[in-house]
Scaffold this active site. Structure first.
Site, PDB file in Angstrom:
ATOM      1  N   ASP A  51       0.852  -1.194   0.000  1.00  0.00           N
ATOM      2  CA  ASP A  51       0.000   0.000   0.000  1.00  0.00           C
ATOM      3  C   ASP A  51       0.889   1.245   0.000  1.00  0.00           C
ATOM      4  O   ASP A  51       1.864   1.322   0.762  1.00  0.00           O
ATOM      5  CB  ASP A  51      -0.908   0.002   1.229  1.00  0.00           C
ATOM      6  CG  ASP A  51      -1.924   1.126   1.186  1.00  0.00           C
ATOM      7  OD1 ASP A  51      -3.001   0.911   0.615  1.00  0.00           O
ATOM      8  OD2 ASP A  51      -1.628   2.209   1.725  1.00  0.00           O
ATOM      9  N   LEU A  52       0.568   2.200  -0.865  1.00  0.00           N
ATOM     10  CA  LEU A  52       1.325   3.452  -0.912  1.00  0.00           C
ATOM     11  C   LEU A  52       0.908   4.331   0.265  1.00  0.00           C
ATOM     12  O   LEU A  52      -0.286   4.617   0.443  1.00  0.00           O
ATOM     13  CB  LEU A  52       1.086   4.197  -2.222  1.00  0.00           C
ATOM     14  CG  LEU A  52       1.890   3.724  -3.445  1.00  0.00           C
ATOM     15  CD1 LEU A  52       1.445   2.359  -3.921  1.00  0.00           C
ATOM     16  CD2 LEU A  52       1.775   4.740  -4.584  1.00  0.00           C
TER      17      LEU A  52
ATOM     18  N   ASP B 168      -4.710   2.203  -4.565  1.00  0.00           N
ATOM     19  CA  ASP B 168      -3.249   2.225  -4.435  1.00  0.00           C
ATOM     20  C   ASP B 168      -2.749   1.003  -3.660  1.00  0.00           C
ATOM     21  O   ASP B 168      -1.705   1.053  -3.016  1.00  0.00           O
ATOM     22  CB  ASP B 168      -2.796   3.511  -3.735  1.00  0.00           C
ATOM     23  CG  ASP B 168      -3.366   3.647  -2.333  1.00  0.00           C
ATOM     24  OD1 ASP B 168      -4.503   3.182  -2.119  1.00  0.00           O
ATOM     25  OD2 ASP B 168      -2.700   4.213  -1.452  1.00  0.00           O
TER      26      ASP B 168
END
Length: 231
Positions: A104-105, A147
């Site tokens: 996950d960003l 994302d």
């Protein structure tokens, strides 16, 4: 426009064309010389090749539309489930490992909110290219949604999965992301789990997701949860 027409009416045009070629071939055997017959069959063969090539392109198009994320060109969730099901079945036949990375960003929403979704999309494309450069052809990189991404590592144990995860995290951390000459610094959180025996797919994903949740508590970090202990 022509492609849409071809796709919609392909089965009709193909059937009519094949029928026409067969009728033409039959007529040719009755009335035409051997030379004319050869020309007709060469022409029909050329037409067949065109249709086969077109059919091949259509097959590739349908495969991409079903299993490939259009933005990142990574696999999508449907492909992930199809692939992981096959991988689970292989675990029953031979002793091996499957490791799962959920990535996950960190704070990606801030990019979308500040610079717009087009900027965010460009960052995701650059990010996806880094993922591709860090995995083998046998590994499956998937855009899970937004994302969040999943990497399936077939035949990879806990130790190697951790090494891959840290390499990805470091590459993202040190990479210069640009959009419209604006520099972005990105970090990621990664949750990992590994198995040696077949388990429920959703339980497998859920465990990696729990590891991700722990990683996001400190951000820019990697957390591993053991399926034998934490399930």
């Amino acid at each position: 426009m022509m492609n849409k027409f071809f796709i919609k009416y392909f089965y009709i045009t193909a059937s009519v064309l094949i029928l026409f070629i067969h009728i033409l071939g039959y007529i040719a055997t009755l009335y035409l010389s051997s030379y004319s017959m050869i020309l007709i069959w060469l022409l029909s063969g050329f037409i067949d090749i065109i249709f086969i090539l077109k059919l091949g392109k259509m097959t590739c198009f349908f495969h991409k539309s079903m299993y490939v994320d259009t933005l990142t060109q990574l696999n999508n969730r449907d492909f992930f489930y199809a692939n992981i099901s096959n991988s689970m079945e292989k675990l029953q036949k031979k002793q091996s490992d499957i490791s799962l990375l959920i990535i996950d960003l960190d704070n990606f929403k801030n990019i979308n909110d500040t610079y717009g979704h087009i900027a965010g999309d460009e960052i995701l494309k650059q990010f996806s290219n880094i993922l591709k450069s860090n995995i083998r052809t046998a590994d499956i990189a998937t855009r899970w949604g937004g994302d969040e991404f999943i990497i399936t590592l077939n035949g990879v144990n806990k130790k190697d999965a951790l090494n891959i995860a840290h390499r990805i995290r470091n590459d993202i951390y040190s990479h210069d992301f640009f959009y419209n000459n604006i520099l972005f610094r990105i970090t990621v959180s990664i949750g990992i789990t590994s198995i040696r025996n077949k388990i429920d797919i959703n339980a497998f994903v859920d465990l990696a997701d729990k590891a991700l949740y722990k990683a996001k508590a400190s951000k820019n970090s990697v957390v591993f949860l053991d399926a034998c202990i934490d399930l």
